[in-house]
Design an enzyme around this catalytic site. Structure first.
Site, PDB file in Angstrom:
ATOM      1  N   GLU A  25      53.914  69.925   0.516  1.00  0.00           N
ATOM      2  CA  GLU A  25      54.563  68.912  -0.306  1.00  0.00           C
ATOM      3  C   GLU A  25      53.614  68.536  -1.147  1.00  0.00           C
ATOM      4  O   GLU A  25      53.762  67.048  -1.571  1.00  0.00           O
ATOM      5  CB  GLU A  25      55.578  68.281   0.181  1.00  0.00           C
TER       6      GLU A  25
HETATM    7  C1  TNX Z   1      59.766  67.595   4.862  1.00  0.00           C
HETATM    8  S1  TNX Z   1      58.666  69.890   5.451  1.00  0.00           S
HETATM    9  C2  TNX Z   1      58.508  66.680   5.554  1.00  0.00           C
HETATM   10  C3  TNX Z   1      58.127  65.539   5.754  1.00  0.00           C
HETATM   11  C4  TNX Z   1      59.602  64.883   5.819  1.00  0.00           C
HETATM   12  C5  TNX Z   1      60.714  65.705   6.459  1.00  0.00           C
HETATM   13  C6  TNX Z   1      62.051  64.951   6.709  1.00  0.00           C
HETATM   14  C7  TNX Z   1      57.352  69.107   5.554  1.00  0.00           C
HETATM   15  C8  TNX Z   1      56.132  69.911   6.105  1.00  0.00           C
HETATM   16  N1  TNX Z   1      57.293  67.618   5.353  1.00  0.00           N
HETATM   17  O1  TNX Z   1      57.559  64.952   4.860  1.00  0.00           O
HETATM   18  O2  TNX Z   1      59.326  63.937   6.868  1.00  0.00           O
HETATM   19  O3  TNX Z   1      60.599  66.788   5.284  1.00  0.00           O
HETATM   20  O4  TNX Z   1      62.853  65.980   7.238  1.00  0.00           O
END
Ligand code: TNX
Length: 495
Positions: A308
């Site tokens: 992200e």
């Molecule tokens: C996505 S998918 C995230 C996290 C969050 C989570 C909550 C991913 C690798 N990162 O930063 O905590 O969703 O479900």
């Protein structure tokens, strides 16, 4: 225990589901083959544990003592006539084990100490009171990597909480524990060269909604690593970058491009922070962190995050990974990162953790064609912070509602187009902590779904059978209750 009816399960040869006879094969994850005999072994105060692998023998003795009050001696040699549990190393069993329970002896044989330990976890599951159900089990893992993940950044979890969690996951033959140690809200591991990371980023109030805070000193981390290793669990530390770095930038404004410290954040937004990709300070910081982390991590992996990174332009993202991934190798470790790192050619020799919800990811499949290996954590199946149903008091919903059957009904070996089973290292269940503040919360979200993910990582695909799984899970429930584990009593299971 009543005599079981005569039955043979030849799973090594034929894809027949494991059958349950008087609890003998009520093991999670399902073993490759299980043949009950009815000849139960009874533990008593004269039973000894005979082994030349005391690391496994002492752990078994401690568990039996905690659960039955019997203090069994652990010895390298025992009188041949005595009633004993023998734990032996012998060739030919790969990373699996064989367990034979007779009236007068229990024998676990494996080629590696880890295999021997796995055998003892099955043995513990066969115990009811002082009886160990008789029969023969031959077993081996489908995948080498069976992981569980905890997020210490959104809410800090204390070493004692993590240890209690380790006690549970290893029973399910989970052998890796991934710790998410940094994020926008907080920084949870001591780094000597950059002390403000934890002085500021680990201070009170750095959890989501300003609740909680804390960090692991290096001594506490080393103690956790050793505690896990004694239970054949390898710790995988994660420092998330180039995104998810707000806490580091609050502590060290020189990690931003304009040198201005951002405000601390304890909300749950993602994707807004980025390290300054063009700055040499960034790489000095990253190298220091990787070097210090590698020095206290005996396991093979350093997880470098990479998810992200919406505030990092795509070309910068690839440039960053191309510089950082070789640093992990420089300190003797294999880089492991969320699947976005597959965009960088430098990542082909590392491991991608696929959290995507799609059944296809052409970039990842391309990296796999170039040698990259994958751990499967699809968010709509293996994210244990998703609510079970609309009424679940904890958790999030962005990847969907995940009841036990949803967590169970998928196949890591065929899940992603262009990612063949041979490229799949294993599975990992992620448990993000935005809504989780203590061990009861962790247990409620992890169990029973972690049992489903553990089974996908260990058991042969041919044994996949929801009805058989839910009946074994129902039989497992009392073990959690006995150990005070606050699991979710899913209505899908006849507890
Ligand atoms: C996505 S998918 C995230 C996290 C969050 C989570 C909550 C991913 C690798 N990162 O930063 O905590 O969703 O479900």
């Amino acid at each position: 225990m009543a005599l079981p009816q005569l039955l043979t399960v030849a799973l090594l040869a034929a894809p027949v589901p494991v059958l349950s006879v008087d609890g003998f094969a009520d093991v999670i994850p399902a073993p490759v083959s299980a043949v009950p005999s009815g000849a139960d072994f009874h533990l008593d105060r004269n039973t000894v544990i005979q082994t030349r692998t005391p690391a496994v023998g002492n752990q078994l003795a401690a568990d039996i003592s905690a659960e039955t009050g019997l203090a069994l001696p652990v010895t390298p040699s025992a009188a041949p006539a005595g009633r004993k549990i023998s734990l032996k190393i012998a060739g030919g069993l790969g990373d699996g084990y064989k367990l034979v329970v007779n009236r007068n002896s229990v024998e676990v044989t494996a080629t590696t100490p880890a295999g021997l330990f796995d055998g003892t976890q099955t043995l513990l599951q066969l115990r009811e009171g002082r009886a160990i159900a008789g029969g023969t089990i031959e077993d081996r893992p489908r995948f080498t990597y069976r992981g569980s993940h905890l997020d210490l950044a959104r809410h800090f979890h204390t070493p004692d909480e993590v240890k209690k969690y380790i006690d549970e996951i290893r029973r399910l033959k989970i052998n890796y524990l991934h710790l998410h140690l940094s994020d926008d809200q907080g920084w949870r591991i001591q780094i000597d060269g950059w002390p403000r990371l934890t002085e500021i980023g680990g201070a009170a109030g750095t959890g989501v909604d300003g609740v909680g805070g804390g960090f692991l000193t290096k001594a506490e981390y080393a103690d956790l690593v050793a505690y896990a290793a004694a239970r054949f669990v390898t710790i995988v530390p994660e420092i998330d970058m180039p995104g998810h770095v707000n806490a580091a930038q609050v502590a060290y404004p020189e990690l931003t491009c304009d040198g201005v410290a951002p405000p601390p954040r304890t909300d749950t937004a993602v994707g807004y922070s980025s390290l300054c990709i063009s700055s040499e300070t960034t790489y000095r910081f990253v190298e220091d962190v990787i070097r210090e982390l590698a020095a206290i991590t005996p396991g093979p992996y350093i997880h470098i995050g990479g998810d992200e990174a919406h505030a990092t332009p795509p070309a910068d993202y690839v440039a960053f990974q191309n510089r950082v991934i070789p640093l992990v190798a420089k300190y003797g470790k294999t880089a492991y990162g969320w699947h976005e790192i597959a965009q960088s050619p430098a990542a082909y020799s590392s491991v991608a953790q696929n959290w995507g919800m799609s059944r296809s990811n052409p970039v990842l499949a391309g990296a796999v064609a170039n040698g990259m290996r994958v751990v499967m954590s699809p968010a709509n199946k293996a994210y244990l912070d998703m609510k079970y149903d609309r009424n679940t008091p904890l958790g999030l919903t962005w990847a969907g509602l995940i009841e036990v059957r949803t967590a169970y009904d998928w196949d890591p070996g065929t899940h992603l187009t262009g990612v063949p089973e041979s490229a799949v290292l294993g599975v990992e269940a992620a448990l993000w902590s935005e809504t989780l503040r203590n061990i009861d919360h962790i247990e409620y979200m992890a169990f029973p779904r972690l049992a489903a993910i553990a089974e996908l990582g260990w058991s042969p695909a041919s044994s996949h059978d929801w009805e058989a799984f839910r009946s074994r899970l129902a039989a497992y429930g009392p073990q959690w209750t006995a150990r005070g584990v606050d699991f979710y009593p899913s209505p899908q299971i006849s507890w």
